[in-house]
Design a protein around this motif. Structure first.
Motif, PDB file in Angstrom:
ATOM      1  N   ILE A 169      44.655  70.109  54.671  1.00  0.00           N
ATOM      2  CA  ILE A 169      44.092  70.120  53.434  1.00  0.00           C
ATOM      3  C   ILE A 169      43.744  71.151  52.606  1.00  0.00           C
ATOM      4  O   ILE A 169      43.884  71.440  51.451  1.00  0.00           O
ATOM      5  N   GLN A 170      42.971  72.153  53.495  1.00  0.00           N
ATOM      6  CA  GLN A 170      42.281  73.147  52.906  1.00  0.00           C
ATOM      7  C   GLN A 170      43.276  74.392  52.571  1.00  0.00           C
ATOM      8  O   GLN A 170      43.140  74.899  51.508  1.00  0.00           O
ATOM      9  N   GLN A 171      44.461  74.341  53.172  1.00  0.00           N
ATOM     10  CA  GLN A 171      45.548  74.996  52.744  1.00  0.00           C
ATOM     11  C   GLN A 171      46.152  74.763  51.361  1.00  0.00           C
ATOM     12  O   GLN A 171      46.718  75.469  50.877  1.00  0.00           O
ATOM     13  N   LEU A 172      46.328  73.424  51.293  1.00  0.00           N
ATOM     14  CA  LEU A 172      47.201  72.837  50.205  1.00  0.00           C
ATOM     15  C   LEU A 172      46.406  72.740  48.975  1.00  0.00           C
ATOM     16  O   LEU A 172      46.999  72.577  47.875  1.00  0.00           O
ATOM     17  N   PHE A 173      45.406  72.538  49.097  1.00  0.00           N
ATOM     18  CA  PHE A 173      44.264  72.009  47.752  1.00  0.00           C
ATOM     19  C   PHE A 173      43.067  73.146  47.829  1.00  0.00           C
ATOM     20  O   PHE A 173      42.136  73.118  48.647  1.00  0.00           O
ATOM     21  N   GLU A 174      43.365  73.728  46.657  1.00  0.00           N
ATOM     22  CA  GLU A 174      42.266  74.941  46.425  1.00  0.00           C
ATOM     23  C   GLU A 174      40.713  74.252  46.202  1.00  0.00           C
ATOM     24  O   GLU A 174      40.089  74.728  46.891  1.00  0.00           O
ATOM     25  N   GLN A 175      40.850  73.143  45.703  1.00  0.00           N
ATOM     26  CA  GLN A 175      39.791  72.503  45.354  1.00  0.00           C
ATOM     27  C   GLN A 175      38.969  71.989  46.595  1.00  0.00           C
ATOM     28  O   GLN A 175      37.702  71.628  46.618  1.00  0.00           O
ATOM     29  N   PHE A 176      39.462  71.825  47.847  1.00  0.00           N
ATOM     30  CA  PHE A 176      38.885  71.443  48.974  1.00  0.00           C
ATOM     31  C   PHE A 176      39.053  72.616  50.028  1.00  0.00           C
ATOM     32  O   PHE A 176      38.753  72.035  51.275  1.00  0.00           O
ATOM     33  N   SER A 177      39.029  73.590  49.810  1.00  0.00           N
ATOM     34  CA  SER A 177      39.325  74.711  50.439  1.00  0.00           C
ATOM     35  C   SER A 177      38.143  75.087  51.159  1.00  0.00           C
ATOM     36  O   SER A 177      37.958  75.742  52.277  1.00  0.00           O
ATOM     37  N   THR A 178      36.852  74.897  50.526  1.00  0.00           N
ATOM     38  CA  THR A 178      35.444  75.341  51.081  1.00  0.00           C
ATOM     39  C   THR A 178      35.212  74.280  51.951  1.00  0.00           C
ATOM     40  O   THR A 178      35.281  72.912  51.667  1.00  0.00           O
ATOM     41  N   VAL A 179      34.464  74.659  52.988  1.00  0.00           N
ATOM     42  CA  VAL A 179      33.915  73.731  54.045  1.00  0.00           C
ATOM     43  C   VAL A 179      32.523  73.191  53.372  1.00  0.00           C
ATOM     44  O   VAL A 179      31.799  73.951  52.748  1.00  0.00           O
ATOM     45  N   GLY A 180      32.275  71.863  53.518  1.00  0.00           N
ATOM     46  CA  GLY A 180      31.170  71.302  52.775  1.00  0.00           C
ATOM     47  C   GLY A 180      31.218  69.888  52.312  1.00  0.00           C
ATOM     48  O   GLY A 180      32.512  69.268  52.331  1.00  0.00           O
TER      49      GLY A 180
END
Length: 550
Positions: free
Chosen positions: A79-90
């Motif tokens: 998910i972090q690789q494919l979706f920039e908006q969810f790439s940050t931990v938190g």
């Protein structure tokens, strides 16, 4: 029945996955590998099948393993690789993730290889014209979207615009995969405005907040300013009124502006020294200050008094520091950067403040804050709440029914001045009304309860209990009256609920999901059985209904 590990505080993902895992048809499609023959490697809107394959592997693990929980490490990384908006931990929003996941899965297995452009038609609102235009819109949609995901999740709104001057009607039909409904309900003839009074006296910031109840006797901004004047003992010529939307100043209001287009629960900022007075012959300018964190605006915008011809970064920071609460200005503010933007549409296009920079009326100061986790539990600006604010918060938390939320969603609303419709008959922009109706409901109906949107930001959340049906939810009354086919036996059963606890930032997500005839609580790796009469709580955030087959 299995839980999901939470290695990186990604409960928003786990909650959404458990909800989707309650959809039998979706599970079968990915578990029997039917989806593999539909992977669209050429779709620029998809992920070359990576998301579909990753999701299929996860679902198979959830239903085939004998372990107590499934590791989510690999899927989280995907998910972090494919979706920039969810790439940050938190912390992220579970509803936003669910929507992105459904769209991403659809595009990965969309069987349409080449999407042709088809110009959509407009209806004049008559029954036959509505039917003809919908058939054309539906055909155009199907020529671009063909997947099992689309068959399950897509429905259609009828969106109707009416010119309030000549009563001309224009309607079109829009596909949807979810419905976001208000939790805070309006009362006919009454609006509530949150008013922030900002005074800048001798370069010192003073601010207070009040909630005003405004009835139908108050028609325009001039009359509203009279109410504010009486409340705060101001002279009307001494202050301006601005409309704040999404934590940004959308519009400077003039006395003649109507209040009709201003939505209920809007935030209005009063600046005690009028920043919209033409002071071009003077050196003084009042510049708006916008707060940005993780590419999102937050907090209440304000104004600072500067010199047009001689501004420095040190001076700007000092003026902003005077507006902040002690816990922020003496600690976190040192890690923030203060920039300037002249772009009306994209505040992320900003630059460093250079000494001697000349300011124009388009200038905005952008405070870019560090990671959002540092700001948890803090109010950024030093604003004192009037007693009316607490009374209003209590009112917001009064119980409501889901049917009333849907009724409000389908009520006509007067469009804001910024979104005024250019009437096809008048040929100019007119005050207009917009109404949304359901035309065709999907097999899987996703309902998002808007607990945050009408309020200031992450410090407030509507915690009202929304009473929603679990079985045999009849939605017939919400179908457009011009829809002649789908107007009976529209019944749904609830199959999943995504719950949110805490505030908008730093909260926690769980899920109530139906597996067969039983309900379970999924709290990351922990799973427990729950009675159906415990499902309706103030934590409910996303509801997923499945249409009954009659």
């Amino acid at each position: 029945i299995i839980g999901l590990s939470n290695p990186n505080s990604n409960c928003f993902i786990n909650s959404a996955i458990q909800c989707l895992a309650s959809i039998t048809q979706l599970n079968e499609y990915f578990m029997n590998d039917s989806f593999r023959t539909h992977i669209n490697h050429d779709n620029i809107l998809g992920h070359k099948g990576k998301l579909a394959i990753g999701y299929a592997n996860l679902i198979k693990a959830m239903f085939n393993t004998r372990a107590s929980s499934v590791s989510m490490q690999q899927f989280h990384q995907l998910i972090q690789q494919l979706f920039e908006q969810f790439s940050t931990v938190g912390h992220h929003d579970s509803h936003e993730f669910l929507t992105a996941l459904i769209d991403g899965l659809h595009e990965d297995v969309n069987q349409i290889k080449k999407k042709s452009y088809i110009e959509l038609q407009q209806s004049n609102g008559t029954i036959q014209n509505d039917i003809d235009v919908f058939n054309h819109s539906f055909s155009a949609h199907c020529s671009r979207n063909k997947s099992t995901i689309a068959n399950l999740f897509y429905g259609f709104f009828k969106s109707t615009l009416m010119c309030n001057h000549c009563k001309t009607i224009s309607a079109n039909f829009e596909p949807f995969t979810h419905v976001s409904v208000p939790v805070i309900l309006s009362v006919d003839g009454i609006k509530y405005f949150e008013i922030n009074i900002m005074k800048m006296l001798n370069n010192q910031f003073q601010s207070s907040r009040v909630v005003l109840q405004v009835d139908t006797n108050c028609n325009n901004v001039y009359e509203l300013k009279k109410l504010i004047q009486n409340k705060f003992k101001l002279t009307s010529s001494d202050f301006s009124l601005t409309l704040v939307v999404d934590h940004q100043i959308q519009q400077h209001l003039t006395d003649s502006d109507s209040l009709k287009p201003i939505s209920n629960f809007s935030l209005l900022t009063v600046c005690y020294h009028n920043p919209i007075v033409d002071e071009s012959i003077l050196d003084i300018i009042f510049v708006p200050v916008i707060h940005l964190c993780c590419s999102q605006t937050f907090a209440t915008p304000s104004f600072i008094k500067l010199s047009r011809s001689n501004t420095s970064e040190e001076l700007v920071k000092e003026r902003i520091r005077n507006q902040l609460v002690d816990s922020i200005k003496n600690n976190i503010f040192q890690y923030a950067s203060v920039n300037i933007s002249y772009d009306e549409n994209d505040i992320e296009k900003n630059q460093k403040i250079k000494r001697g920079l000349k300011l124009t009326n388009k200038a905005k100061i952008i405070v870019v804050w560090p990671n959002i986790q540092l700001l948890l539990n803090f109010n950024v600006l030093n604003i004192k709440d009037d007693e009316s604010c607490n009374a209003f918060r209590e009112k917001l938390n009064e119980p409501v029914k889901l049917t009333d939320c849907l009724k409000q969603f389908t009520q006509p609303e007067v469009l804001s001045i910024a979104n005024a419709w250019k009437c096809t008959n008048c040929k100019i922009r007119r005050e207009s009304s917009k109404k949304i109706d359901f035309w065709q409901l999907p097999n899987i109906l996703v309902i998002h309860l808007k607990r945050f949107s009408p309020l200031r930001g992450w410090s407030d959340k509507c915690k009202a209990v929304v009473d929603f049906p679990i079985d045999n939810f009849d939605l017939t009354q919400f179908i457009s009256t011009n829809q002649q086919i789908e107007r009976s036996n529209i019944l749904y059963n609830l199959i999943a609920v995504a719950n949110h606890y805490g505030e908008q930032v730093g909260g926690h997500y769980t899920a109530y999901c139906r597996r067969g005839n039983d309900w379970f609580l999924f709290n990351d790796s922990a799973v427990s059985r729950i009675n159906a009469n415990k499902i309706v709580t103030s934590a409910a955030y996303v509801l997923i209904y499945e249409r009954k087959q009659i």
